[in-house]
Design a protein around this motif. Sequence first.
Motif, PDB file in Angstrom:
ATOM      1  N   ALA A   1      14.892  19.286  -0.615  1.00  0.00           N
ATOM      2  CA  ALA A   1      14.965  18.254   0.414  1.00  0.00           C
ATOM      3  C   ALA A   1      14.936  16.870  -0.215  1.00  0.00           C
ATOM      4  CB  ALA A   1      13.809  18.412   1.394  1.00  0.00           C
ATOM      5  N   SER A   2      14.069  16.678  -1.203  1.00  0.00           N
ATOM      6  CA  SER A   2      13.976  15.384  -1.880  1.00  0.00           C
ATOM      7  C   SER A   2      15.293  15.027  -2.545  1.00  0.00           C
ATOM      8  CB  SER A   2      12.852  15.428  -2.917  1.00  0.00           C
ATOM      9  OG  SER A   2      12.787  14.230  -3.643  1.00  0.00           O
ATOM     10  N   GLU A   3      15.961  16.023  -3.135  1.00  0.00           N
ATOM     11  CA  GLU A   3      17.250  15.773  -3.781  1.00  0.00           C
ATOM     12  C   GLU A   3      18.302  15.315  -2.781  1.00  0.00           C
ATOM     13  OE1 GLU A   3      17.977  19.476  -5.645  1.00  0.00           O
ATOM     14  OE2 GLU A   3      16.412  19.223  -7.152  1.00  0.00           O
ATOM     15  N   GLN A   4      18.141  15.704  -1.512  1.00  0.00           N
ATOM     16  CA  GLN A   4      19.101  15.295  -0.478  1.00  0.00           C
ATOM     17  C   GLN A   4      18.597  14.115   0.341  1.00  0.00           C
ATOM     18  OE1 GLN A   4      21.454  17.902   1.654  1.00  0.00           O
ATOM     19  NE2 GLN A   4      21.317  19.632   0.251  1.00  0.00           N
ATOM     20  N   GLY A   5      17.489  13.519  -0.114  1.00  0.00           N
ATOM     21  CA  GLY A   5      16.956  12.351   0.581  1.00  0.00           C
ATOM     22  C   GLY A   5      16.263  12.673   1.887  1.00  0.00           C
ATOM     23  N   LEU A   6      15.763  13.884   2.024  1.00  0.00           N
ATOM     24  CA  LEU A   6      15.091  14.296   3.253  1.00  0.00           C
ATOM     25  C   LEU A   6      13.616  14.560   3.002  1.00  0.00           C
ATOM     26  CD1 LEU A   6      17.715  16.889   4.610  1.00  0.00           C
ATOM     27  CD2 LEU A   6      17.386  14.535   5.393  1.00  0.00           C
ATOM     28  N   SER A   7      12.825  14.373   4.038  1.00  0.00           N
ATOM     29  CA  SER A   7      11.412  14.739   3.980  1.00  0.00           C
ATOM     30  C   SER A   7      11.239  16.117   4.621  1.00  0.00           C
ATOM     31  CB  SER A   7      10.555  13.708   4.714  1.00  0.00           C
ATOM     32  OG  SER A   7      10.917  13.681   6.098  1.00  0.00           O
ATOM     33  N   VAL A   8      10.051  16.655   4.520  1.00  0.00           N
ATOM     34  CA  VAL A   8       9.719  17.949   5.136  1.00  0.00           C
ATOM     35  C   VAL A   8       8.393  17.793   5.871  1.00  0.00           C
ATOM     36  CG1 VAL A   8       9.200  20.380   4.728  1.00  0.00           C
ATOM     37  CG2 VAL A   8      10.918  19.233   3.320  1.00  0.00           C
ATOM     38  N   ASP A   9       8.342  18.323   7.073  1.00  0.00           N
ATOM     39  CA  ASP A   9       7.087  18.291   7.848  1.00  0.00           C
ATOM     40  C   ASP A   9       6.121  19.315   7.247  1.00  0.00           C
ATOM     41  OD1 ASP A   9       5.044  18.197   9.652  1.00  0.00           O
ATOM     42  OD2 ASP A   9       6.165  19.078  11.321  1.00  0.00           O
ATOM     43  N   GLU A  10       5.426  18.886   6.189  1.00  0.00           N
ATOM     44  CA  GLU A  10       4.508  19.800   5.497  1.00  0.00           C
ATOM     45  C   GLU A  10       3.338  20.204   6.395  1.00  0.00           C
ATOM     46  OE1 GLU A  10       3.626  19.364   1.209  1.00  0.00           O
ATOM     47  OE2 GLU A  10       4.634  17.430   1.434  1.00  0.00           O
ATOM     48  N   ASP A  11       2.853  19.257   7.212  1.00  0.00           N
ATOM     49  CA  ASP A  11       1.721  19.601   8.089  1.00  0.00           C
ATOM     50  C   ASP A  11       2.097  20.709   9.056  1.00  0.00           C
ATOM     51  OD1 ASP A  11       0.161  17.726   6.841  1.00  0.00           O
ATOM     52  OD2 ASP A  11       0.509  16.150   8.326  1.00  0.00           O
ATOM     53  N   GLY A  12       3.309  20.602   9.607  1.00  0.00           N
ATOM     54  CA  GLY A  12       3.770  21.645  10.515  1.00  0.00           C
ATOM     55  C   GLY A  12       3.921  22.974   9.804  1.00  0.00           C
ATOM     56  N   PHE A  13       4.457  22.932   8.575  1.00  0.00           N
ATOM     57  CA  PHE A  13       4.601  24.152   7.784  1.00  0.00           C
ATOM     58  C   PHE A  13       3.242  24.776   7.501  1.00  0.00           C
ATOM     59  CE2 PHE A  13       4.350  26.064   3.566  1.00  0.00           C
ATOM     60  CZ  PHE A  13       5.270  27.102   3.681  1.00  0.00           C
TER      61      PHE A  13
ATOM     62  N   ASP B   1       7.459  24.637  -2.202  1.00  0.00           N
ATOM     63  CA  ASP B   1       7.703  23.609  -3.206  1.00  0.00           C
ATOM     64  C   ASP B   1       9.196  23.516  -3.537  1.00  0.00           C
ATOM     65  OD1 ASP B   1       6.845  26.230  -4.516  1.00  0.00           O
ATOM     66  OD2 ASP B   1       7.845  25.218  -6.171  1.00  0.00           O
ATOM     67  N   LEU B   2       9.907  24.654  -3.458  1.00  0.00           N
ATOM     68  CA  LEU B   2      11.345  24.624  -3.694  1.00  0.00           C
ATOM     69  C   LEU B   2      12.051  23.913  -2.546  1.00  0.00           C
ATOM     70  CD1 LEU B   2      13.733  25.413  -5.394  1.00  0.00           C
ATOM     71  CD2 LEU B   2      13.701  27.678  -4.348  1.00  0.00           C
ATOM     72  N   THR B   3      11.616  24.166  -1.323  1.00  0.00           N
ATOM     73  CA  THR B   3      12.181  23.452  -0.173  1.00  0.00           C
ATOM     74  C   THR B   3      11.941  21.953  -0.303  1.00  0.00           C
ATOM     75  OG1 THR B   3      11.829  25.378   1.256  1.00  0.00           O
ATOM     76  CG2 THR B   3      12.124  23.255   2.340  1.00  0.00           C
TER      77      THR B   3
ATOM     78  N   ALA C   1      11.503  24.964  10.348  1.00  0.00           N
ATOM     79  CA  ALA C   1      12.616  25.312   9.460  1.00  0.00           C
ATOM     80  C   ALA C   1      12.100  25.689   8.074  1.00  0.00           C
ATOM     81  CB  ALA C   1      13.595  24.142   9.363  1.00  0.00           C
ATOM     82  N   ALA C   2      11.126  24.923   7.574  1.00  0.00           N
ATOM     83  CA  ALA C   2      10.546  25.229   6.262  1.00  0.00           C
ATOM     84  C   ALA C   2       9.843  26.573   6.287  1.00  0.00           C
ATOM     85  CB  ALA C   2       9.577  24.124   5.847  1.00  0.00           C
ATOM     86  N   PHE C   3       9.155  26.862   7.384  1.00  0.00           N
ATOM     87  CA  PHE C   3       8.444  28.142   7.492  1.00  0.00           C
ATOM     88  C   PHE C   3       9.432  29.303   7.545  1.00  0.00           C
ATOM     89  CE2 PHE C   3       6.527  31.557  10.036  1.00  0.00           C
ATOM     90  CZ  PHE C   3       5.408  31.818   9.252  1.00  0.00           C
ATOM     91  N   THR C   4      10.529  29.139   8.271  1.00  0.00           N
ATOM     92  CA  THR C   4      11.542  30.191   8.343  1.00  0.00           C
ATOM     93  C   THR C   4      12.123  30.464   6.963  1.00  0.00           C
ATOM     94  OG1 THR C   4      12.098  29.589  10.622  1.00  0.00           O
ATOM     95  CG2 THR C   4      13.733  30.874   9.390  1.00  0.00           C
ATOM     96  N   LEU C   5      12.401  29.401   6.204  1.00  0.00           N
ATOM     97  CA  LEU C   5      12.904  29.581   4.844  1.00  0.00           C
ATOM     98  C   LEU C   5      11.914  30.366   3.994  1.00  0.00           C
ATOM     99  CD1 LEU C   5      14.467  26.071   4.173  1.00  0.00           C
ATOM    100  CD2 LEU C   5      15.655  28.245   3.895  1.00  0.00           C
ATOM    101  N   HIS C   6      10.633  30.069   4.172  1.00  0.00           N
ATOM    102  CA  HIS C   6       9.597  30.744   3.379  1.00  0.00           C
ATOM    103  C   HIS C   6       9.399  32.183   3.839  1.00  0.00           C
ATOM    104  CE1 HIS C   6       5.692  31.377   1.383  1.00  0.00           C
ATOM    105  NE2 HIS C   6       5.330  31.940   2.517  1.00  0.00           N
ATOM    106  N   ASP C   7       9.252  32.361   5.149  1.00  0.00           N
ATOM    107  CA  ASP C   7       8.832  33.656   5.683  1.00  0.00           C
ATOM    108  C   ASP C   7       9.979  34.665   5.725  1.00  0.00           C
ATOM    109  OD1 ASP C   7       6.631  35.145   6.828  1.00  0.00           O
ATOM    110  OD2 ASP C   7       7.732  35.101   8.712  1.00  0.00           O
TER     111      ASP C   7
END
Length: 886
Positions: A413-425, A407-409, A394-400
Amino acid sequence: MDTAEIRRRFLAHFENAGHTVVPSAPLLLDDPNLLFVNAGMVPFKPYFLGQETPPWPTATSVQKCVRTLDIEEVGKTTRHGTFFQMNGNFSFGDYFKEGAITHAWRLITGSINDGGLGIDADTIWVTVLHSDQESREIWKRVAGLPDERIQDRGLLDNYWHMGVPGPGGPCSEIYVDRGPEFGPDGGPVVDEDRFLEIWNLVFMQEEITDVLAKDRFEVVGALPHQNIDTGMGLERVAYLLQDKRNLYEIDEVYPVIETASQISGRTYGRDHADDVRFRVIADHVRSGLMLMGDGVTPGNEARGYVLRRLLRRAVRSMRLLGFEDPALPLLLPVSLERMKASYPELEADFPRIEQVAYAEEEAFRQTLGKGTQIFEGAAAAVKQQGGSGLSGDAAFTLHDTYGFPIDLTLEMASEQGLSVDEDGFRALMAEQRSRAKADAKSKKGGHADTAVYRAALDAGGPTDWLAYSTLTTESRVLALIAGGRTVPAIGAGSVGEVVLDRTPFYAESGGQNADAGHLQWDGGRAEVLDVQRPVRGLVVHQVRVLDGELTVESPLEAAVDPEWRLGARQAHSGTHVVHAALREVLGPTALQSGSYNRPGYLRLDYGWSGALSPDQLRGVEEASNRALRADLPVTAQTMSLPEAREWGALALFGETYGEDVRVVEIGGPWSRELCGGTHVDRSSQIGTVVITSDGSVGSGNRRVEALVGIEGFQYLAKERDVVRQLTDLLKAKPDDVPSRVQDLMERLRAAEKAAERIKAAELLAGAGDLAHGAVDVGGVAFVGARLDGVGGGDLRTLALDVRGRIPADRPAVVALVGVVDDKPAVVVAVNQAGRDRGLSANTLVRAAGEQIGGRGGGKDDVAQGGGTDPAGAEAAVAAVEAALRP
């Protein structure tokens, strides 16, 4: 005391002490190991490493610096800033510890009236390396500091090296006690908030090796020359002397916060979250201004990505403060007003800078509108499913797809209390880069070890470079290099590098490709493949030996291919002409930001937002060729860099220039640029300029490509031949060709539509036969067939029509496989009665897809897919039928 005044006093102090004032190098200094200049000593590294001889015994500078590792920390603490300025004084084998300490002490404690900084001597503490008793004694003798205000520290704090084998040495840091309101007493070893470090004096005296960590290395011995490298943080001294609590409140930064506060209606100092946003805005606007001033344009890679990230973080922080209108037009001029005192060139170049910045903000505003909706939808879906993080996909789709920086994602995400799979991205990004980029090892001038070249330079001296005056030289081989080491000879069929005592070959630089040609000696010949300058002063030729054996000390003739050089001269002069023509047509903000030219071809990147109209492109091409017809003189002369700038010469962003520069003129002030390339003698010798393309290469940056000389004429001849062929085929005059082609296109489209109607009628006619042939499979009416020549939408339309012809109360499945150009496609359709029975087209199409070397998907009522193996078409139909059997 204003920051600019502190800067002026620092430089004046050391100039009066006999130092040469060296202008700040650009932030884009050509160093393959650095994205940006990140320390004051970076431009002096070749001198400290012994790669080059320093032109002065002592020097002083205020160096622009950018550090990118702390971008996420900006605003959260009071110390982290992206852009900063480092005051420095340097000695290359001249004065050492006592001189450095004396100079520093006199400046910081000298009275304001005498040009000093006026810091109270009683507030100053210093640290020294625990084993450096010499520095302790000098501080006591020169400054009269008591022992308790000279604190010992270990290697981690008070030893300097570059992290690699080379020079190193102890350092002494200078601190100022800001008072008890900032923390406990006890000196810097107790509290470095109260005791603020303002200056670090590095005493380079040792050669080290086996560097494992900051405090783990081996000392080889003493350096042949002891050197001094110091760094005083200008912003830190500014907030100390301006009685501010942090760097965001000094005179060069705080006005942006004030403006942001006024236009947003929020107050700085009331809310921590808002304060962080204000600081991000102030830092990033100033950092962006300085980067754009040095020619960086926003992009998706490397330096351009850093700038894009800074500008977009600033814009988004304004939105989080409640201001949703364009912000940079209100903030950037404020930063310019504060920075132009130290960097007046920013004001002269501001029309280009603001064009780049405002185009980037507009692009980001559009991205935010689209991307935020996608992000919020993805975040809501995660929460609905009870998840706690966004997937890397999902993060990659937002970027690509939507241009959302990671960093914006992460922030959203942090503002909504969510993490992001950075390794997957990161893994997906790595896959994309590996597909897109060429082999990095093929890039010239990368991170190669230059020791072998430095040894060649030391042994033979600088190359006598004669590219401006001749195409042939009688030369001697000084060194041969193969596999990264010197060799005595290079044999026939082998590729190696040759260092000559003199050469007529142009080494690749300034966007101009290297010369081609040959080396010829008694009994042998070599083809010159490339020419580079791996270290300053040395020209190295990459060659392929065609005949004989090339040995060290061989006398030979070095000859540049005259046709190659002529084409190169035409292309480089053509680049200058096109640049001047762009500025003539579009205005002075259309400044070159990069170029490349080879014989007959040129490309030029320039600052501009929006595509050029056909009239503008014709105007640029016409202005270029008018300059050629005018037979303008092309001249070159050498002068100092300040003289060249005063004369109005344009400098290519990102290039590094020495104190003396070469200025190339075409027609006097019409085209006046700093350039080290080879050029024609008069503009008419370029022959012609034919613009072949103009396109975007990033926000606020475009690229024009053109052909010159014989290549330009050949391009026009090909276009003429195409027109001639069309006139013969259409039996029309050249001026009538466009209208005749347009008429043919309209007739063709009409014929295609008629053919489609006929084909659709034929398909629908066949639908009845297919439906009538339905067989019962486990109580389900099944229609399955391979249809050659039917694909895409036609196949789907036919499947749905067949399904509609089967009685609605009878469960039915239609599976059709079409093959067009050896590419199979499959569509499965299930009626409502079949779905009520638990059948799913989405499930059935997967079984079919496996048989044709592909896959498929869709909904329960209709699904489709594709594959690579048309031979499996019948098996795909059979697989669906088998899945229906009980």
